[in-house]
Structures are given as structure tokens and as C-alpha cells.
Write a protein that holds these residues in place. Structure first.
Motif, PDB file in Angstrom:
ATOM      1  N   LEU A 257      39.411  35.869  77.945  1.00 24.57           N
ATOM      2  CA  LEU A 257      40.396  34.792  77.000  1.00 24.57           C
ATOM      3  C   LEU A 257      39.502  33.798  76.231  1.00 24.57           C
ATOM      4  O   LEU A 257      39.455  33.699  75.033  1.00 24.57           O
ATOM      5  CB  LEU A 257      41.478  34.129  77.714  1.00 24.57           C
ATOM      6  CG  LEU A 257      42.526  35.063  78.394  1.00 24.57           C
ATOM      7  CD1 LEU A 257      43.445  34.466  79.081  1.00 24.57           C
ATOM      8  CD2 LEU A 257      43.272  35.628  77.165  1.00 24.57           C
ATOM      9  N   LEU A 258      38.523  33.015  76.770  1.00 20.39           N
ATOM     10  CA  LEU A 258      37.745  31.932  76.510  1.00 20.39           C
ATOM     11  C   LEU A 258      36.573  32.537  75.425  1.00 20.39           C
ATOM     12  O   LEU A 258      36.307  32.019  74.403  1.00 20.39           O
ATOM     13  CB  LEU A 258      36.877  31.230  77.473  1.00 20.39           C
ATOM     14  CG  LEU A 258      37.896  30.480  78.239  1.00 20.39           C
ATOM     15  CD1 LEU A 258      37.053  29.780  79.552  1.00 20.39           C
ATOM     16  CD2 LEU A 258      38.579  29.476  77.515  1.00 20.39           C
ATOM     17  N   GLU A 286      41.014  26.135  75.443  1.00 23.45           N
ATOM     18  CA  GLU A 286      42.311  26.113  76.251  1.00 23.45           C
ATOM     19  C   GLU A 286      43.108  27.184  76.167  1.00 23.45           C
ATOM     20  O   GLU A 286      43.548  27.384  75.218  1.00 23.45           O
ATOM     21  CB  GLU A 286      42.997  24.791  75.570  1.00 23.45           C
ATOM     22  CG  GLU A 286      43.794  23.853  76.541  1.00 23.45           C
ATOM     23  CD  GLU A 286      44.372  22.377  75.931  1.00 23.45           C
ATOM     24  OE1 GLU A 286      44.730  21.876  76.738  1.00 23.45           O
ATOM     25  OE2 GLU A 286      44.199  22.427  74.689  1.00 23.45           O
ATOM     26  N   ILE A 287      43.456  27.647  77.222  1.00 25.92           N
ATOM     27  CA  ILE A 287      44.462  28.790  77.338  1.00 25.92           C
ATOM     28  C   ILE A 287      45.935  28.428  77.155  1.00 25.92           C
ATOM     29  O   ILE A 287      46.228  27.733  78.097  1.00 25.92           O
ATOM     30  CB  ILE A 287      43.843  29.675  78.701  1.00 25.92           C
ATOM     31  CG1 ILE A 287      42.394  30.180  78.562  1.00 25.92           C
ATOM     32  CG2 ILE A 287      44.860  31.038  78.507  1.00 25.92           C
ATOM     33  CD1 ILE A 287      42.086  30.844  79.685  1.00 25.92           C
ATOM     34  N   PHE A 288      46.498  29.204  76.354  1.00 24.92           N
ATOM     35  CA  PHE A 288      48.055  29.132  76.122  1.00 24.92           C
ATOM     36  C   PHE A 288      48.764  30.384  76.462  1.00 24.92           C
ATOM     37  O   PHE A 288      48.271  31.473  76.149  1.00 24.92           O
ATOM     38  CB  PHE A 288      48.504  28.519  74.827  1.00 24.92           C
ATOM     39  CG  PHE A 288      48.130  27.254  74.379  1.00 24.92           C
ATOM     40  CD1 PHE A 288      46.752  26.825  74.254  1.00 24.92           C
ATOM     41  CD2 PHE A 288      48.975  26.183  74.360  1.00 24.92           C
ATOM     42  CE1 PHE A 288      46.390  25.326  73.751  1.00 24.92           C
ATOM     43  CE2 PHE A 288      48.686  25.030  74.359  1.00 24.92           C
ATOM     44  CZ  PHE A 288      47.472  24.503  73.931  1.00 24.92           C
ATOM     45  N   LEU A 289      50.216  30.170  77.023  1.00 22.60           N
ATOM     46  CA  LEU A 289      50.889  31.313  77.052  1.00 22.60           C
ATOM     47  C   LEU A 289      52.092  31.202  76.104  1.00 22.60           C
ATOM     48  O   LEU A 289      52.543  30.347  75.971  1.00 22.60           O
ATOM     49  CB  LEU A 289      51.489  31.337  78.586  1.00 22.60           C
ATOM     50  CG  LEU A 289      52.403  32.446  78.780  1.00 22.60           C
ATOM     51  CD1 LEU A 289      51.891  33.744  78.918  1.00 22.60           C
ATOM     52  CD2 LEU A 289      53.407  32.117  80.084  1.00 22.60           C
ATOM     53  N   HIS A 290      51.856  32.145  74.967  1.00 21.12           N
ATOM     54  CA  HIS A 290      52.652  32.092  73.759  1.00 21.12           C
ATOM     55  C   HIS A 290      53.981  32.851  74.342  1.00 21.12           C
ATOM     56  O   HIS A 290      54.014  34.249  74.739  1.00 21.12           O
ATOM     57  CB  HIS A 290      52.256  32.803  72.739  1.00 21.12           C
ATOM     58  CG  HIS A 290      50.888  31.826  72.069  1.00 21.12           C
ATOM     59  ND1 HIS A 290      51.198  31.281  70.874  1.00 21.12           N
ATOM     60  CD2 HIS A 290      49.851  31.806  72.576  1.00 21.12           C
ATOM     61  CE1 HIS A 290      50.049  30.537  70.483  1.00 21.12           C
ATOM     62  NE2 HIS A 290      49.277  30.857  71.555  1.00 21.12           N
TER      63      HIS A 290
ATOM     64  N   TYR B 268      39.038  26.038  84.313  1.00 24.41           N
ATOM     65  CA  TYR B 268      38.668  27.332  84.271  1.00 24.41           C
ATOM     66  C   TYR B 268      37.498  27.459  83.217  1.00 24.41           C
ATOM     67  O   TYR B 268      36.802  28.578  83.230  1.00 24.41           O
ATOM     68  CB  TYR B 268      39.822  28.267  83.779  1.00 24.41           C
ATOM     69  CG  TYR B 268      40.583  27.962  82.761  1.00 24.41           C
ATOM     70  CD1 TYR B 268      41.972  27.614  83.151  1.00 24.41           C
ATOM     71  CD2 TYR B 268      40.158  27.839  81.399  1.00 24.41           C
ATOM     72  CE1 TYR B 268      42.705  26.715  81.954  1.00 24.41           C
ATOM     73  CE2 TYR B 268      41.184  27.280  80.523  1.00 24.41           C
ATOM     74  CZ  TYR B 268      42.333  26.986  80.540  1.00 24.41           C
ATOM     75  OH  TYR B 268      43.102  26.244  79.733  1.00 24.41           O
ATOM     76  N   ALA B 269      37.201  26.462  82.522  1.00 24.30           N
ATOM     77  CA  ALA B 269      36.069  26.617  81.798  1.00 24.30           C
ATOM     78  C   ALA B 269      34.818  25.727  82.321  1.00 24.30           C
ATOM     79  O   ALA B 269      33.797  25.524  81.704  1.00 24.30           O
ATOM     80  CB  ALA B 269      36.554  25.810  80.367  1.00 24.30           C
ATOM     81  N   GLN B 270      34.927  25.527  83.551  1.00 25.02           N
ATOM     82  CA  GLN B 270      33.896  24.565  84.367  1.00 25.02           C
ATOM     83  C   GLN B 270      33.742  25.262  85.470  1.00 25.02           C
ATOM     84  O   GLN B 270      34.406  26.233  86.029  1.00 25.02           O
ATOM     85  CB  GLN B 270      34.394  23.200  84.689  1.00 25.02           C
ATOM     86  CG  GLN B 270      34.675  22.083  83.688  1.00 25.02           C
ATOM     87  CD  GLN B 270      35.448  20.977  84.220  1.00 25.02           C
ATOM     88  OE1 GLN B 270      34.603  20.449  85.047  1.00 25.02           O
ATOM     89  NE2 GLN B 270      36.429  20.282  83.749  1.00 25.02           N
ATOM     90  N   ASN B 271      32.610  24.882  86.113  1.00 34.42           N
ATOM     91  CA  ASN B 271      32.280  25.465  87.498  1.00 34.42           C
ATOM     92  C   ASN B 271      32.759  24.366  88.464  1.00 34.42           C
ATOM     93  O   ASN B 271      32.100  23.538  89.020  1.00 34.42           O
ATOM     94  CB  ASN B 271      30.640  25.080  87.319  1.00 34.42           C
ATOM     95  CG  ASN B 271      30.209  26.212  88.535  1.00 34.42           C
ATOM     96  OD1 ASN B 271      30.559  27.154  88.734  1.00 34.42           O
ATOM     97  ND2 ASN B 271      28.702  26.093  88.621  1.00 34.42           N
ATOM     98  N   VAL B 272      33.998  24.736  88.988  1.00 34.79           N
ATOM     99  CA  VAL B 272      34.450  24.076  90.021  1.00 34.79           C
ATOM    100  C   VAL B 272      34.306  24.600  91.411  1.00 34.79           C
ATOM    101  O   VAL B 272      34.185  25.696  91.471  1.00 34.79           O
ATOM    102  CB  VAL B 272      36.145  23.851  89.768  1.00 34.79           C
ATOM    103  CG1 VAL B 272      36.435  22.987  88.521  1.00 34.79           C
ATOM    104  CG2 VAL B 272      36.808  25.267  89.487  1.00 34.79           C
TER     105      VAL B 272
END
Lengths: 609, 387
Positions: A257-258, A286-290, B268-272
């Protein structure tokens, strides 16, 4: 996340050698109550906005305490502490501008104990301890059990719900042939499920772990058919958080998704056609659920555009308007800008302002315009709508005008539509007049923008070919000018904005006039040579009325005459004779008469004695 | 249609509800007309939390009175919403269908419902790809109408086959209309027009094709507020591209100023580092050991993973882990084969020592931001970069 981790590291674990009192959880609880009393920015703004109704702004909060308690009475002690602290701080808040009283506080005590040990504290559901404070107690083993418990609590506290994405096509290196089923569970606001709840069509599945039942709705990943970007009818968009953030399936999904791809999600149905109910999409990382509206629309079978207003017109300037839209696209301006007077400039107002300028003169259909169908006009038309012009802009406008004059001199064809006219349509020189009139309308619409815009108009007025009356007067001795003047006077309705439109009507009448003067030669002017003076046939002299001062309504002829005279007077110095003339008659060779001793009579006419 | 007991209103309502839902889905408001006695209806309204209205016939039952009752019903529920669509000086009279409903923004702070303006002003345009299927409150058809001098609608655009040349419809059809121009261009360019509906309330106009390939101009309303779409940012901060230093869309429309990115990166866009399950911790430790065995080639990765583990351990207060991993690294050192690069031993010992210092929790080596850097040796000239 990173700031939270840094803060935790700064606090550090309790020092086992220090006095137990220093690391009592009571410190944390007191700090929590203090923080709840502090006004947030949103509360401050809302209160300022509401003024007298400021008490409508609430101050409610929740304290979640994860600790290890010794016993139920220890728990009771912690609750009492919180209650007292709230009471004290509410008293302080009553007398302060920076603090607000706590109206309702929920205390959630989570007692966690080591795996393998027994719990010394019992669970207790939410109970009201006072009008201001409620409390509940959860007892849970440390480790993943604690995580599960928090997962359930966070859904309750933040109105969240869970969706499990199934059928994710994952490429497994080792087992290329198996389609291992990797499910990814996501958390999001529960409103994303509101359509399901209404229809009662929930597929609530769940896992039962230690008596805690997790509800989730399962949706199937739907492979996108095309890469086309569609505008979906979407009734909500909610941020998501994967429950298992860095498991392989989760990171596969989030990375997909990103990278910019969207995923449609299908509601599993036992029977009937498939229903796409949701879409996952990333916006700026930023991921959204539409939530997609999948119900039948009440707008089925709307009326056809061709049957409605303006539907029968076939030559709209669609491409040109498309270009107009692209020029008027929006972009964010994040740094504040200020106007000359120091006040804050609002970008959206500037956008509206630009639209106003660009649409001052904008013909909607091709047959209503000449200049917008001409490549030669583009350099001028594209800059004249600007707020301010550079010297280069003015130069380019002038070049455009000279170019058009040149085209006229060479008799280049113009894109004038002959649709709707009877016969052959207007002759070439009339076409050019129509073009000039329209160009003048466009430029006049912008003369108040700046002084440079005025200069463009002046150049245009100086260079353009003149209205028919004036051109005819340049021809030698045409008595039929009389006829033409009268017919023009009768027909023309000179409104500046519509002059070119009226030229269309005018051309019909002029056609008749032109046919009579077919043999006439029209001398084309070049912009370099000055215009010859207005020569009127002697026969008309006396009939020419003097120029009226503006007393009451001005006649059309005098309007025209004034305009022509003003334009001409700028191009040359008036002849001395004409300046000194009486009734437009000038005595020639006066010095000779004086020399010869003849008297000059009243009219300046020499008379023999 | 199923039969329902006429005397039991509730089940009748449920039945209607089900039919409507099956056909139309759960989101459609529905009106019921019933001819029951007055107090029954009043109780019904009470049950429905006060939402609903009763229309009664004033006076004796006659055609005129019935007409006036329905007239009131029509005025209340079925009045068309007339508006003026504007783009600078280009305008068109339109009807918006269905009628936009009033909307309550914040029950607590501002309970008065808001209605959209009758002046719908376009403020600018955005590509469909950038608007990205935004969430909307409702969507409506925007139909151009012709109004006569009194402001009444003339000709609804529905043509009869028998209409003659000079009817109002035919004439209206031949006058150029801004809606038609706007719709055509939006469709061709794949763009939407942003329209202002009120103070801090916006929506969008776009071309929507139905299943039969016919398309219409439609308007969708965003939620009221200064920032209805996070990826566009604050609406008031959107301005014309001509005001920008360079065109943010690029020379060939190959760029876009949207979407705006949130201030903080998402998890989720980072290295956690997640150690909820024991497997998570195991994986992370194994990564370090694997890299340890491949020193000095894997020096960079080794220290990267080591520092990540170190930071997480400090945040969680898991100081014993640091000691444990330090012991593991020392053991790895003893297990190095004779063919190993001499630098490997130096790095392993150095790393283990640093971890032990961090595990005391008191020295500066336990600072969160303090990263363990590779040891600078005669062998590791190239690997002395800061991690």
C-alpha cells in the motif's frame, strides 16, 4: 512512537536499591490527575470561541494504570488516592485560567502478574466510586496476555473495530506452490463497519483466548482489475493500525500500500454477486480504510445532458476550458504569507481572485469567438489576465498587436465561423474589424489591473483598424458615405463590452452598403505612416454638426467623431490653417492678398473691390 | 410483498424497513405515509425519538383541504434546491438533487445544523488522482435549469417527442450553459472542481458515469471543517499554482504537490521493535549473531541491529537483555575460527563491553541517543563511519 520510546528510556526502570516509596505507582497516578486538569489547545480554542457559553466545553478523561498490586485492599487504596487527588485538583482548577475541573474520570487498573504465579487481585467491572470517578479492575498475566487485554481495551476506549484481511496473495519463497493463508488484522474506527451493523449482515468471527472473545469482520483481498484511477463514492475514510505491525504478512500488505497501490476489499457473501465494500489506500504514507457505498443509488437514470439546458449546443470550448482548469489548479501554501498592509493573505482567496480575473471575458463556444481560435493572439491573451505585467509582457503584447496588423495587411484568413450566416459571410476586412473589437473587449476588461495594462490598450487602440465609418472617409469623394453614416447610426448600439458581438449584426447591414461600393478601394494603413487628416467632402461641411459638449444624451455620431478625432489628434499636429479656420473654411494665401492690398471679407473670402 | 398485520404497526415498519434495505441498502432515508389515528401517530413519533411529523387536514374533508395538506408536505419535504453555480464570472442556475440535508458539526459546541449556501462558488481544480476517493457526506446531481423572470423553473429538460421548435425546452437547449461546458471538461481532463459551500465547508464537482455509459455533473459534500481531507491539508491554505515559485505539477504534469504527509511517520512506515511474542525477541537476537559471524563485511548491519536492540531494551527497561547479549557476543568471539579476520574479534569485544556499560543504567553509555559505534582499528579503516 519514537518519542514515546525515548520518554520511557529517560524514565528508566526503578532502581531496586532505592527506597520503595520513590517508585510507588501513586506518583504516576497523581501526575496523571494533574495532567487531566491542564487545558488542551482544542479546549482553549473552543472556550475562546464560545465566550459566554464556554461551559459547554467538557473535560473528561481516562487513566489507565498498569501495575502490580499486592491485594484487593491495595487496589482500594490506589482508588482512594485517585479520588482524593481529583478532589484537591478540582479545587485548584476552579480558581485558575490554565486548569479545568475534571468532570468525569475513568480509572482502569490493570493488575499484571508474572506467568506461573497466581493473581492476588480479582477482576471487577466498572463501578461508580463518586459522581466524578468510576473504576474497573482487570487482572491479567504478563506478556502476550497483557497485549491481548490491551488490544481489547483500546477498541473499547477509542471506539475501534477490527477487520481481518484474508486471501492476501503472498509469494512464499520456499513453498511456491502452496497458497498459504496469511490473514492480517487491522484496527480502525468502528464507523467503518456502520453499514454492516445497519444491515445486520455481520460476519463476526473471532477467536476465544482465555475467555476474551475478539470480534472481527473478515474481508477478502480483491485483485485490482486495472491500474486506472477511479473516483469511488466513499462515505468514510479511517486510519488503520495493524495489530501485528511487523509480522511478515502485515509488512507485506503495508509495503504494497505504501508503494502507491490501492486494494479493493470484498464482502464474503454466501450467495449472489460479489460486493466490494471497502478499499485500502495510502495517502502520503498514511494508510486509510475507505468505506465504499455499495447500495443502490436513488440517482438511477438521471436526465441526459443533451436534453437539458445548453444540451443542444455542439461547439463548447471544452479543450480550452480544460487548459483553463489546469492553469487554475490548487496547491498547498504552508508558510504564511502577508499582504502589503501586513494582514495575513489567505491562499484560497487568491485562488478565487485569479478565477475572477481569468473569467472576465471567456466565451463558452467556438462560434462566439475569433481571437481564442487564433494562435497569433495567444501571447497577449495568456498574459493580459495577470495581476501585474512585466516590461517583457507588455512588449510581447505589443508584438502580438503588430503581428495582427501585419496579418491584416497581408489579408491572412481569420477563423471566423460562417455558421448561421446567410450567403458568404462577412468580407475579410469586416472580419478583421470583428477580431479587433473582440480583442479590445478582452483588453478593456483588464485595464484596471495596472498601468501596464493601460499601455497595452493604448497600443491596441492606436494600431487597430478603425470602424467602418472612418475607413470609408479615407476613400476619396464618396457621396455614399452619407447613406452609410445614417444606416450605421440607426443600427449600431455601441456598448463597449458587446461591440464585437454587435459587429456580427452590423456586418449584415454593411453587406448591403458594401455591395454598392464594390469598386471602392480601401487604403490599408501601415502603423508607421501617420494617418492622413480627416478630409470631408465640401458638400458635407455645413451639415456636420459641431461637437456637442455632454449636455444630456450624446449622439452616436458625435461619440464616434470624438473617438476618431482623439485618436487622430495624437498622431499628428493639426494644420495651422484648420486650427485657425472659421466654419471649417480656411483662407489660403492670405499674405498674398495683404500684399496686393485686397481686403479680406467676413468669411475670409477674398473679394474684389 | 409480504402481508403484515395491519394492527401491529411495529412489524409493518420492520417489514418496510427490510424491503427498503434489500433494495437500497442501509443508508437511505425513508418516508412513511400512514393514515392512522392521531394519537397513534404521535406515539410513533415519540418512539422514533421525536423525529417525524404529522400532517393533518384542516377543516372538513374536501379536495381543497387535502391539496393544502399535501402542499405543506411538499413544501417541507420535496422543495427543489435551487442554487447558482459560479466560477468567477461564469455562472449557471442549477438544481441540486436530492436536496442537501442540514448537518450538525459538533453536538456539544455547535448544535445548530448547517445548510449549504445557494451560491456555490468554485475555488479551483484538482486532479482525480490527488483527491483520491475522498469521504463525503452525500452526493447530488447538479442539473442546469432555465429560470424565467419570476425565478420559476421553465422547462425541466425532459423533452416530449411532440414538442415544437419554439418551446421553452428547445430554446433553452440551444443557449450555451456553463454546466455543460464544466462537465465536459472535467470528464475529459479527469479533474474535480473544488467548490465552497459555506464558511469552512467545501465539496467537489465531478463527472459521474452511470452504468449505461451516460454521464452527469455531480456534487459531493465534504464534512464541514477547515481540514476535511488530511492529504490535502487545510483548505484555506490551498492557492493558485501561479503564486508558487515554480509549477508544483512540473512541466509535463509529472509531479504533484499532493498528498501532504503527516508530521509523524506511522508505525508501519518505520522500523519498530516489537517483542510481544518471544519469537520477536529471538529473531532480533539471531539477526545480530548472524551478522557477528560475518564480520568485518557485515560491520554496518551488525551495529545497526545492535543499536536497535539496545534502544528498545533501554525503553522497555529490559537491562538484563543487554547483559545477556553481551555474554553471547563474548562467546561468539571465542568460537571464531582461525581463518577469521582479526578485526572481527576486536569489534565483538568492543560491542560486548559497550553493552555491559549500557546495562548498568547509570553511566552515559546508557543514554538513549548514544549509539555504539564501531571500534576504530588499523584493520577497520573503512568501517569507521558513524552508525
Amino acid at each position: 512512537m519514537s518519542s514515546l520510546m525515548a520518554a520511557l528510556a529517560a524514565v528508566g526502570p526503578p532502581n531496586p536499591r532505592a527506597d520503595p516509596e520513590c517508585c510507588s505507582i501513586l506518583h504516576g497516578l497523581v501526575a496523571a490527575v494533574e495532567t487531566l486538569c491542564k487545558i488542551t489547545e482544542y479546549q482553549h480554542e473552543a472556550r475562546t470561541l464560545l465566550m459566554e457559553n464556554a461551559e459547554r466545553v467538557g473535560n473528561r478523561g481516562r487513566i489507565i494504570c498498569i501495575t502490580n498490586a499486592k491485594s484487593d485492599s491495595h487496589v482500594r487504596m490506589l482508588e482512594d488516592c485517585v479520588q482524593e487527588t481529583i478532589h484537591e485538583h478540582n479545587k485548584l482548577a476552579a480558581n485558575s485560567d490554565h486548569l479545568m475541573q475534571i468532570q468525569k474520570c475513568e480509572l482502569v487498573l490493570i493488575h499484571t502478574y508474572a506467568v506461573g504465579e497466581d493473581s492476588l487481585v480479582s477482576d471487577r467491572p466498572k463501578k461508580e466510586l463518586s459522581p466524578v470517578l468510576t473504576s474497573e479492575v482487570h487482572s491479567v498475566r504478563a506478556g502476550r496476555h497483557l497485549a491481548t487485554k490491551l488490544n481489547i481495551l483500546v477498541q473499547q476506549h477509542f471506539d475501534l473495530a477490527s477487520t481481518t484481511i484474508t486471501n492476501i496473495p503472498m509469494k512464499e519463497e520456499q513453498h511456491a506452490n502452496t497458497s498459504a493463508n496469511y490473514d492480517v488484522e487491522l484496527l480502525h474506527h468502528k464507523d467503518a463497519h456502520v453499514d454492516f451493523l445497519k444491515s445486520g449482515d455481520t460476519h463476526i468471527g473471532g477467536s476465544s483466548r482465555e475467555g476474551s472473545f475478539k470480534e472481527t469482520i473478515t474481508l477478502k483481498w480483491c485483485t485490482p482489475r486495472t491500474n486506472n484511477i477511479e473516483l469511488h463514492y466513499c462515505t468514510g475514510a479511517y486510519r488503520i493500525s495493524p495489530v501485528d505491525v511487523n509480522s511478515r504478512p502485515s509488512s507485506c500488505l503495508t509495503n504494497f500500500l505504501l508503494n502507491g497501490r490501492s486494494v479493493l476489499l470484498e464482502q464474503p457473501r454466501k450467495s449472489g454477486s460479489k460486493v466490494i465494500s471497502h478499499m485500502l489506500s495510502s495517502h502520503g504514507g498514511e494508510i486509510f480504510l475507505h468505506v465504499l457505498s455499495s447500495s443502490r443509488s436513488i440517482l438511477e437514470d438521471p436526465p441526459s445532458i443533451s436534453e437539458g439546458c445548453g444540451g443542444r449546443v455542439t461547439d463548447y470550448r471544452i479543450t480550452d476550458f480544460g487548459e483553463f482548469m489546469r492553469e487554475n489548479r490548487l496547491t498547498p501554501f504552508l508558510d504564511p504569507r502577508y499582504k502589503i498592509d501586513g494582514s495575513l493573505e489567505i491562499p484560497l482567496e487568491r485562488a478565487k481572485d485569479q478565477l475572477e480575473k481569468h473569467t472576465r471575458y471567456w466565451p463558452m463556444i467556438i462560434s462566439q469567438t475569433t481571437i481564442f481560435n487564433m494562435q497569433a493572439v495567444v501571447p497577449l491573451a495568456s498574459v493580459i489576465v495577470k495581476e501585474s505585467l512585466t516590461e517583457e509582457d507588455v512588449l510581447n503584447c505589443q508584438k502580438t498587436i503588430y503581428n495582427l496588423v501585419d496579418m491584416e495587411r497581408k489579408n491572412d484568413p481569420l477563423p471566423i465561423s460562417t455558421v448561421g450566416t446567410r450567403g458568404k459571410g462577412p468580407k475579410r476586412d469586416e472580419q478583421y474589424r470583428i477580431m479587433w473589437n473582440e480583442l479590445e473587449t478582452l483588453v478593456r476588461a483588464h485595464i484596471n489591473n495596472s498601468e501596464k495594462h493601460q499601455r497595452v490598450l493604448e497600443c491596441l487602440m492606436a494600431c487597430r483598424s478603425k470602424p467602418p465609418e472612418e475607413e470609408e472617409r479615407k476613400k476619396r469623394g464618396r457621396k455614399r458615405e452619407d447613406k452609410e453614416d445614417k444606416s450605421e447610426k440607426a443600427v449600431k448600439d455601441y456598448e463597449q463590452e458587446k461591440s464585437w458581438q454587435d459587429s456580427e449584426r452590423l456586418k449584415g447591414i454593411l453587406e448591403r452598403g458594401k455591395e454598392e461600393l464594390a469598386e471602392a478601394e480601401i487604403i490599408k494603413d501601415s502603423p508607421d505612416s501617420p494617418e492622413p487628416p480627416n478630409k470631408k467632402p465640401l458638400v458635407d461641411m455645413d451639415e456636420t454638426p459641431p461637437v456637442e459638449k455632454s449636455k444630456g444624451p450624446v449622439s452616436l455620431l458625435s461619440l464616434w467623431s470624438n473617438r476618431i478625432n482623439t485618436a487622430n489628434s495624437r498622431k499628428h499636429q493639426e494644420f495651422a490653417g484648420r486650427l485657425n479656420s472659421v466654419n471649417n473654411r480656411a483662407e489660403l494665401y492670405q499674405h498674398l492678398k495683404e500684399e496686393n492690398g485686397m481686403e479680406t471679407a467676413e468669411n475670409g473670402k477674398a473679394s474684389r473691390q | 410483498m409480504d402481508d403484515y398485520d395491519k394492527t401491529c404497526l411495529e412489524s409493518a415498519l420492520v417489514g418496510v424497513c427490510n424491503i427498503v434495505q434489500q433494495e437500497w441498502g442501509g443508508a437511505i432515508p425513508c418516508q412513511l405515509q400512514s393514515t392512522d389515528s392521531l394519537d397513534c401517530l404521535e406515539r410513533l413519533i415519540d418512539l422514533n425519538n421525536g423525529e417525524g411529523q404529522i400532517f393533518t387536514i384542516d377543516g372538513p374533508l374536501c379536495l381543497k383541504n387535502v391539496q393544502s395538506m399535501f402542499g405543506k408536505l411538499i413544501d417541507l419535504a420535496y422543495t427543489p434546491f435551487h442554487a447558482i453555480l459560479k466560477c468567477g464570472h461564469l455562472t449557471a442556475d442549477v438544481q441540486v438533487f436530492p436536496r442537501p440535508e442540514p448537518f450538525v458539526v459538533d453536538e456539544e459546541i455547535d448544535p445548530i445544523p448547517k445548510v449549504i449556501n445557494t451560491d456555490l462558488e468554485i475555488v479551483g481544480f484538482i486532479d482525480i488522482a490527488d483527491i483520491s476517493s475522498p469521504p463525503v457526506l452525500s452526493r447530488h446531481l447538479v442539473l442546469p435549469i432555465a429560470l424565467n423572470k419570476e425565478g420559476d423553473e421553465v422547462g425541466t429538460g425532459i423533452t416530449d417527442d411532440n414538442e415544437d421548435e419554439n418551446s421553452a425546452n428547445q430554446i433553452a437547449g440551444k443557449i450555451p450553459n456553463f454546466c455543460v461546458l464544466l462537465h465536459g471538461s472535467l470528464k475529459v481532463e479527469g479533474m474535480v472542481a473544488i467548490v465552497q459551500l459555506g464558511p469552512e465547508w467545501h465539496g467537489m464537482l465531478y463527472s459521474q458515469a452511470d452504468s449505461k455509459k451516460k454521464s452527469n455533473l455531480m456534487m459531493s459534500l465534504f464534512e464541514p471543517g477547515p481540514e476535511p481531507l488530511p492529504w490535502l491539508g487545510k483548505m484555506a491554505q490551498l492557492g493558485p499554482i501561479s503564486d508558487a515559485k515554480e509549477n508544483p505539477y512540473g512541466e509535463d504534469d509529472n509531479k504533484s504537490p499532493f498528498p501532504l504527509q503527516p508530521k509523524n511517520k506511522r508505525s508501519y512506515a518505520q522500523n519498530v521493535t516489537v517483542w510481544i511474542k518471544p519469537s520477536g525477541l529471538q529473531t532480533d537476537v539471531q539477526k545480530i549473531l548472524r551478522n557477528a559471524r560475518k564480520l568485518p563485511e557485515k560491520t554496518q548491519t551488525f551495529y545497526k541491529e545492535l543499536n536497535r536492540l539496545r534502544k528498545a531494551a533501554l525503553a522497555f527497561g529490559f537491562l538484563d537483555l543487554l547483559k545477556g547479549v553481551a555474554d553471547m557476543l563474548e562467546r561468539e568471539c571465542t568460537l571464531l575460527p582461525d581463518t577469521a579476520h582479526p578485526d572481527a574479534a576486536f569489534q565483538l569485544t568492543h560491542a560486548a563491553q559497550q553493552l555491559k556499560l549500557a546495562s548498568t543504567g547509570t553511566s552515559e553509555y546508557a543514554g538513549y541517543e548514544h549509539n555504539i559505534t564501531p571500534l576504530h582499528t588499523d584493520f577497520s579503516g573503512s568501517s569507521a563511519e558513524r552508525m
